[in-house]
Design an enzyme around this catalytic site. Structure first.
Site, PDB file in Angstrom:
ATOM      1  N   ASP A 177       0.828  -1.216   0.051  1.00 54.69           N
ATOM      2  CA  ASP A 177       0.143  -0.068  -0.027  1.00 54.69           C
ATOM      3  C   ASP A 177       0.892   1.332  -0.051  1.00 54.69           C
ATOM      4  O   ASP A 177       0.510   2.700  -0.114  1.00 54.69           O
ATOM      5  CB  ASP A 177      -1.169  -0.108   1.134  1.00 54.69           C
ATOM      6  CG  ASP A 177      -0.373   0.114   2.437  1.00 54.69           C
ATOM      7  OD1 ASP A 177       0.842  -0.133   2.759  1.00 54.69           O
ATOM      8  OD2 ASP A 177      -1.157   0.161   3.680  1.00 54.69           O
ATOM      9  N   SER A 178       2.217   1.171   0.161  1.00 54.13           N
ATOM     10  CA  SER A 178       3.021   2.199  -0.121  1.00 54.13           C
ATOM     11  C   SER A 178       3.214   2.478  -1.729  1.00 54.13           C
ATOM     12  O   SER A 178       3.652   3.691  -1.685  1.00 54.13           O
ATOM     13  CB  SER A 178       4.631   1.910   0.275  1.00 54.13           C
ATOM     14  OG  SER A 178       4.854   0.538  -0.333  1.00 54.13           O
ATOM     15  N   ASP A 220      -1.356  -6.061  -0.730  1.00 56.37           N
ATOM     16  CA  ASP A 220      -1.459  -5.524   0.489  1.00 56.37           C
ATOM     17  C   ASP A 220      -2.756  -4.904   0.802  1.00 56.37           C
ATOM     18  O   ASP A 220      -3.233  -4.093  -0.037  1.00 56.37           O
ATOM     19  CB  ASP A 220      -0.293  -4.172   0.696  1.00 56.37           C
ATOM     20  CG  ASP A 220       0.076  -3.937   2.120  1.00 56.37           C
ATOM     21  OD1 ASP A 220      -0.236  -4.466   2.918  1.00 56.37           O
ATOM     22  OD2 ASP A 220       1.084  -3.158   2.298  1.00 56.37           O
ATOM     23  N   LYS A 245      -1.563  -9.429   2.739  1.00 52.75           N
ATOM     24  CA  LYS A 245      -0.875  -8.992   3.948  1.00 52.75           C
ATOM     25  C   LYS A 245      -1.764  -8.157   4.479  1.00 52.75           C
ATOM     26  O   LYS A 245      -2.519  -7.145   3.911  1.00 52.75           O
ATOM     27  CB  LYS A 245       0.502  -8.358   3.514  1.00 52.75           C
ATOM     28  CG  LYS A 245       0.910  -7.778   4.903  1.00 52.75           C
ATOM     29  CD  LYS A 245       2.451  -7.250   4.671  1.00 52.75           C
ATOM     30  CE  LYS A 245       2.654  -5.927   4.003  1.00 52.75           C
ATOM     31  NZ  LYS A 245       1.951  -4.677   4.642  1.00 52.75           N
ATOM     32  N   GLU A 289      -2.139  -5.442   8.302  1.00 45.13           N
ATOM     33  CA  GLU A 289      -1.312  -4.815   9.437  1.00 45.13           C
ATOM     34  C   GLU A 289      -2.097  -5.369  10.775  1.00 45.13           C
ATOM     35  O   GLU A 289      -3.202  -5.413  10.933  1.00 45.13           O
ATOM     36  CB  GLU A 289      -1.213  -3.466   9.179  1.00 45.13           C
ATOM     37  CG  GLU A 289      -0.213  -3.039   8.065  1.00 45.13           C
ATOM     38  CD  GLU A 289      -0.067  -1.694   7.957  1.00 45.13           C
ATOM     39  OE1 GLU A 289      -0.562  -0.558   8.883  1.00 45.13           O
ATOM     40  OE2 GLU A 289       0.574  -0.971   6.783  1.00 45.13           O
ATOM     41  N   GLU A 312       8.491  -4.758  10.931  1.00 41.46           N
ATOM     42  CA  GLU A 312       9.035  -3.200  10.591  1.00 41.46           C
ATOM     43  C   GLU A 312       9.327  -2.264  11.561  1.00 41.46           C
ATOM     44  O   GLU A 312       8.355  -2.344  12.722  1.00 41.46           O
ATOM     45  CB  GLU A 312       7.751  -2.612   9.744  1.00 41.46           C
ATOM     46  CG  GLU A 312       8.108  -1.377   8.877  1.00 41.46           C
ATOM     47  CD  GLU A 312       7.353  -0.804   7.910  1.00 41.46           C
ATOM     48  OE1 GLU A 312       6.230  -1.313   7.674  1.00 41.46           O
ATOM     49  OE2 GLU A 312       7.306   0.456   7.617  1.00 41.46           O
TER      50      GLU A 312
HETATM   51  O1  KIV Z   1       3.278  -1.257   1.819  1.00 41.59           O
HETATM   52  C1  KIV Z   1       4.747  -1.579   2.022  1.00 41.59           C
HETATM   53  O2  KIV Z   1       5.583  -0.897   1.181  1.00 41.59           O
HETATM   54  C2  KIV Z   1       5.036  -2.452   3.019  1.00 41.59           C
HETATM   55  C3  KIV Z   1       6.250  -2.881   3.247  1.00 41.59           C
HETATM   56  C4  KIV Z   1       7.038  -1.639   4.068  1.00 41.59           C
HETATM   57  C5  KIV Z   1       6.584  -4.219   4.011  1.00 41.59           C
HETATM   58  O3  KIV Z   1       4.161  -2.808   3.784  1.00 41.59           O
END
Ligand code: KIV
Length: 299
Positions: A59-60, A98, A128, A130, A197
């Site tokens: 999600d980055s 994500d 993924k 969080e 992280e």
């Molecule tokens: O979204 C992302 O880039 C992440 C990584 C930092 C693991 O969750």
């Protein structure tokens, strides 16, 4: 996790895809996992051919590609759009989608539907999410719906406002204990791997020693089963300084900026295009004949 009958990168050769069980088994096999983020097809193809095990459509995407100032605004539709692009570039790596903010925090039904979309519409093999032990029930529900889940604890960017900023977590002993309990609860619920992280190396080590699933660290020290970096940090692309934990293997800001500056100069000087960079056609060619060839013609 070896490719069958081909080196990653040899075009057309059969390649065995990395699977969720491969990732889960990597730790027992003493293999250090390598994960990178990817957000588009050509980058995914390069990283896949280079041999990474896992490509995370993080999600980055929000900050690194879409220009948002945190991960919070990115939507399911944006994530799916980029996941499909990444999947189209990948032959071997495991693609993980994500789950963006509010795609799973609003209840199990929403979470299953949205996670399922990553597999069904995006072509990812896993998702993924969080959060620690409070996600354990959700992890079970997703697995019941046949969706493999990667966990993520420590500095979880979707909790930026609760944390009061992007702060290293697990500095105090009681915080490390909480993180260890979170990791154990997620493992018990069935995650196949866990991202750690933004925490001191000792916390990364304590968590890694407390669970049997592979841990994949980003700013979590050297004792994790594997490491992940954000692609833009790896190649030096984007605004702002690199985080302390990131190693820059290239300086794409400089390479891209310099290419653009040279192009601008060449156009303004009349040096582009050159003789070798133009199409030629016989002046006598009837216009209709040229038009019939349609777009993309070459001579
Ligand atoms: O979204 C992302 O880039 C992440 C990584 C930092 C693991 O969750």
């Amino acid at each position: 996790m070896q490719p069958t009958g081909a080196t990653p990168g040899s075009p057309g050769a059969p390649v065995r895809k990395v699977t969720v069980p491969d990732i889960r088994a990597a730790r027992a096999g003493g293999r250090r996992l390598v994960m990178l983020t990817a957000y588009d097809c050509p980058t995914a193809r390069l990283l896949d051919e280079a041999g990474v095990d896992i490509l995370l459509v993080g999600d980055s995407l929000a900050n690194n590609v879409l220009g948002y100032d945190s991960t919070l605004p990115v939507t399911m539709e944006e994530m799916l759009h980029h996941t499909r692009a990444v999947v189209r570039g990948v032959r071997r790596a495991l693609v993980v989608g994500d789950m963006p903010y509010l795609s799973y925090q609003t209840g199990r039904r929403d979470a299953i539907r949205n996670a399922g979309r990553f597999l069904k519409e995006g072509g990812a093999a896993a998702v993924k999410i969080e959060g620690g032990r409070r996600r354990a029930g959700l992890v079970r529900a997703l697995i019941d719906a046949e969706i493999p889940v990667m966990g993520h604890v420590g500095l979880t960017p979707q909790s930026v406002h609760l944390m009061g900023g992007y702060r290293v977590q697990g500095k105090r002993r009681d915080e490390v204990r909480t993180l260890v309990d979170d990791a154990r609860a997620l493992e018990e619920a069935g995650i196949f791997a866990l991202v750690l992280e933004g925490m001191p190396e000792a916390a990364g080590q304590a968590i890694t020693e407390a669970v049997t699933v592979p841990t994949i660290g980003i700013g979590a020290g050297r004792h994790c089963t594997g490491q992940v970096l954000v692609f833009h940090d790896l190649v030096g692309l984007g605004a702002g300084p690199a985080p302390r934990f990131a190693r820059r293997y290239a300086d794409l800001n400089e390479i891209i900026g310099s290419a653009a500056r040279r192009f601008i100069q060449d156009v303004r000087d009349g040096g582009f295009p050159s003789e070798a960079e133009i199409y030629t056609a016989p002046v006598s060619a009837p216009r209709a004949a040229v038009a019939r060839r349609g777009p993309g013609w070459r001579s």
